[in-house]
Scaffold this motif. Sequence first.
Motif, PDB file in Angstrom:
ATOM      1  N   ASP A  18      -6.048  -8.639 -34.769  1.00 14.95           N
ATOM      2  CA  ASP A  18      -5.736  -7.307 -33.849  1.00 14.95           C
ATOM      3  C   ASP A  18      -6.459  -6.083 -34.349  1.00 14.95           C
ATOM      4  O   ASP A  18      -6.442  -5.176 -33.793  1.00 14.95           O
ATOM      5  CB  ASP A  18      -4.164  -7.016 -34.240  1.00 14.95           C
ATOM      6  CG  ASP A  18      -3.688  -5.936 -33.182  1.00 14.95           C
ATOM      7  OD1 ASP A  18      -4.163  -5.887 -31.862  1.00 14.95           O
ATOM      8  OD2 ASP A  18      -2.974  -5.214 -33.866  1.00 14.95           O
ATOM      9  N   VAL A  19      -7.603  -6.360 -35.290  1.00 18.36           N
ATOM     10  CA  VAL A  19      -8.259  -5.028 -36.038  1.00 18.36           C
ATOM     11  C   VAL A  19      -9.575  -5.757 -35.929  1.00 18.36           C
ATOM     12  O   VAL A  19     -10.220  -7.036 -35.909  1.00 18.36           O
ATOM     13  CB  VAL A  19      -7.534  -5.070 -37.393  1.00 18.36           C
ATOM     14  CG1 VAL A  19      -6.289  -4.270 -37.035  1.00 18.36           C
ATOM     15  CG2 VAL A  19      -7.725  -6.078 -38.028  1.00 18.36           C
ATOM     16  N   ALA A  20     -10.527  -4.815 -35.969  1.00 18.89           N
ATOM     17  CA  ALA A  20     -12.078  -5.006 -36.108  1.00 18.89           C
ATOM     18  C   ALA A  20     -12.805  -3.665 -36.586  1.00 18.89           C
ATOM     19  O   ALA A  20     -12.283  -2.638 -36.801  1.00 18.89           O
ATOM     20  CB  ALA A  20     -12.630  -5.317 -34.667  1.00 18.89           C
ATOM     21  N   GLU A  80     -13.610  -0.081 -34.380  1.00 19.22           N
ATOM     22  CA  GLU A  80     -13.082  -0.236 -33.049  1.00 19.22           C
ATOM     23  C   GLU A  80     -13.257   1.148 -32.468  1.00 19.22           C
ATOM     24  O   GLU A  80     -13.435   2.132 -33.281  1.00 19.22           O
ATOM     25  CB  GLU A  80     -11.441  -0.207 -33.673  1.00 19.22           C
ATOM     26  CG  GLU A  80     -10.992  -1.443 -34.301  1.00 19.22           C
ATOM     27  CD  GLU A  80      -9.369  -1.535 -34.741  1.00 19.22           C
ATOM     28  OE1 GLU A  80      -8.866  -0.468 -34.053  1.00 19.22           O
ATOM     29  OE2 GLU A  80      -8.978  -2.299 -35.604  1.00 19.22           O
ATOM     30  N   LEU A 101     -14.339  -2.507 -30.662  1.00 15.24           N
ATOM     31  CA  LEU A 101     -15.492  -3.319 -30.836  1.00 15.24           C
ATOM     32  C   LEU A 101     -16.506  -3.376 -29.747  1.00 15.24           C
ATOM     33  O   LEU A 101     -16.169  -3.191 -28.318  1.00 15.24           O
ATOM     34  CB  LEU A 101     -14.889  -4.800 -30.972  1.00 15.24           C
ATOM     35  CG  LEU A 101     -15.713  -5.831 -31.639  1.00 15.24           C
ATOM     36  CD1 LEU A 101     -15.909  -5.653 -33.010  1.00 15.24           C
ATOM     37  CD2 LEU A 101     -15.059  -7.315 -31.396  1.00 15.24           C
ATOM     38  N   VAL A 118      -9.839 -11.854 -30.061  1.00 14.80           N
ATOM     39  CA  VAL A 118     -10.018 -10.699 -30.383  1.00 14.80           C
ATOM     40  C   VAL A 118      -8.839  -9.851 -29.699  1.00 14.80           C
ATOM     41  O   VAL A 118      -8.980  -9.866 -28.174  1.00 14.80           O
ATOM     42  CB  VAL A 118     -11.374  -9.927 -30.139  1.00 14.80           C
ATOM     43  CG1 VAL A 118     -11.285  -8.627 -30.594  1.00 14.80           C
ATOM     44  CG2 VAL A 118     -12.292 -10.660 -30.956  1.00 14.80           C
ATOM     45  N   PRO A 133      -7.038  -6.021 -28.979  1.00 12.37           N
ATOM     46  CA  PRO A 133      -7.569  -4.562 -29.352  1.00 12.37           C
ATOM     47  C   PRO A 133      -6.672  -3.695 -29.934  1.00 12.37           C
ATOM     48  O   PRO A 133      -6.289  -2.721 -29.447  1.00 12.37           O
ATOM     49  CB  PRO A 133      -7.926  -4.339 -27.908  1.00 12.37           C
ATOM     50  CG  PRO A 133      -6.995  -4.834 -26.864  1.00 12.37           C
ATOM     51  CD  PRO A 133      -6.801  -6.180 -27.418  1.00 12.37           C
ATOM     52  N   HIS A 134      -6.176  -4.240 -31.142  1.00 10.99           N
ATOM     53  CA  HIS A 134      -5.057  -3.099 -31.900  1.00 10.99           C
ATOM     54  C   HIS A 134      -3.886  -2.806 -31.228  1.00 10.99           C
ATOM     55  O   HIS A 134      -3.869  -1.605 -30.932  1.00 10.99           O
ATOM     56  CB  HIS A 134      -5.987  -2.185 -32.271  1.00 10.99           C
ATOM     57  CG  HIS A 134      -5.406  -1.624 -33.830  1.00 10.99           C
ATOM     58  ND1 HIS A 134      -6.164  -1.038 -34.841  1.00 10.99           N
ATOM     59  CD2 HIS A 134      -4.183  -1.395 -33.983  1.00 10.99           C
ATOM     60  CE1 HIS A 134      -5.453  -0.550 -35.662  1.00 10.99           C
ATOM     61  NE2 HIS A 134      -4.220  -0.855 -35.321  1.00 10.99           N
TER      62      HIS A 134
END
Lengths: 330, 330
Positions: B266-268, B271, B273, B287, B289-290
Amino acid sequence: MRIHIQNPHGEKLFPVTEAQVAAALARHPEIGQPDISFADDDAGFDAAIGQAEALLTWTRVVKARFPVGALPGIAPKLKVIACTSAGLDGLAPFGWLPPEVTLLNNRGAHAAKAGEFALMSLLMLASHIPFFGTQQREESWTKRFGSVLAGRTVCIVGLGSIGGTAAKHAKAFGMKVIGVRNSATPHPECHEVVTTAALDQVLPRAEFLLLACPLTPETRGLVDRRRIGLLPAGAKVVNMARGAVWDQDAVCDALEAGALAGVVTDVAVPEPLPPGHRMWRTPGMLVVPHVSSDDPATYNEDTLDILFTNLLAMRAGQPAPNRVDPARGY
Amino acid sequence: MRIHIQNPHGEKLFPVTEAQVAAALARHPEIGQPDISFADDDAGFDAAIGQAEALLTWTRVVKARFPVGALPGIAPKLKVIACTSAGLDGLAPFGWLPPEVTLLNNRGAHAAKAGEFALMSLLMLASHIPFFGTQQREESWTKRFGSVLAGRTVCIVGLGSIGGTAAKHAKAFGMKVIGVRNSATPHPECHEVVTTAALDQVLPRAEFLLLACPLTPETRGLVDRRRIGLLPAGAKVVNMARGAVWDQDAVCDALEAGALAGVVTDVAVPEPLPPGHRMWRTPGMLVVPHVSSDDPATYNEDTLDILFTNLLAMRAGQPAPNRVDPARGY
């Protein structure tokens, strides 16, 4: 009693093994010491089937081996055919099945795994995972917030072993569960049960629609374009039944139009779904290759328990719990 | 008491409304009749902050408004800053925060939604959904059978509100749950708890690894390449913490090499990404998106309950349950 177990040739994941049978016999000592043969080739089948009283195998073996009229000549002593699938629509129509032979499905072997898959699919749709799958293909980080399941309404079509377990999980997470089946008999995990004939009345409330019914002449095409139009805006759909239960193109159209917010399907027409098919690319559609309900770690254990439970019931003169009624197809 | 609520300008989904505050006050009559102001622009903030004793807002507002040394001059009466996020790593280091001002996080507002997301992720990984997402991009119908959760081992790093709820669900589905946190204090939903210092000893048993810890100097880079190598072959990983907690490239490498079987994140980093980033295309990587932990339908309700519960505790001279210790960062 002579039982023949015919594994498909070359099957790696799900062959029923002698060790599994020995363990299952130890769990069911009442069954005694049946004479059990195993094969995974034509010669083994031919050698065993003439004496077999019960056959445990896959539907595709039954279909290939018993064309209409063939069974009594090939397998004169056969009383029971137990299939490893829950849905035996691939064997319909049932003109090939002599009335004195009992056909068993594998209802129950899928409950734990399929129930978890159903809950997972509801959670995925509530969190927009199929949408994010589409976004990932486009390499686009676009937030869309989801909801918890509590308070949402799910309509589950089919309350057999799979649909019933799905209902149990959905209810445990606070969903309002509407069940749809042939009779309106109450179900302990459903807040409401209606007959298939009343489907139109409940679809407008179905924020989530989960298909878990057998494919029969009555359910073929059940969720057609008109009924998809009865769902509320942004509805989410799970198909764990068969691709022929819904109008696949109408589902894709509804996703493309934004009328449906997401779909998880474990089934398709045709299977395997070929490259280039629109299903792969429909936004908000997650395609799973028909694996929702089978856990290799537990499947044969459950299959053998079901077989022996049914053989014991028949020996006691009781109805076999997994007997398929050729007239209704499940 | 004067409370100022500063919503981000233009926020559509999560603005705290007067109606939500009125409803929350009705749920907490002990709080009395505070003087509450609302704004979503600079003028409104400037007009209210000089008199405000408590401020409820987003971390990005705090970060923009209170550079080091600024707070006492701008907000001389401020005693409490309540942030709508659980993880306040974006506000570290905390040199901007005078010791007499209590900083509150939003621990607890995410439990229900995040717990369902965690369970969903475990179920998805058990059913190979990230793999099927990759297959769908390639339009390939390739079966891979999954398992039920029962009997599998999950290691959950971080046993706060999110990790604790994840542990509860995992345990309910029959998983063996190993918790990892600062102290080895037992946790009611974990079969075993070890300290972060003992992480290396439990990773080889972690068929599933779920990251739900705050990002602090201690957890930054915690799951590095060496530790990823300690996971069993085919391990599955969920990241609901922060992208900086793991070595993102090492995770991608492990997926590409087949050492990991699947990842839901849920995180990258960074962000959002950007398009073209390898994360989008890494096989077996899903993936999100938070958005795992925020349900717009319940979020502000929970946020206001947490704020009022903390204000009441402080008024009674008790520790505020959501107070962030600047020394440890959560």
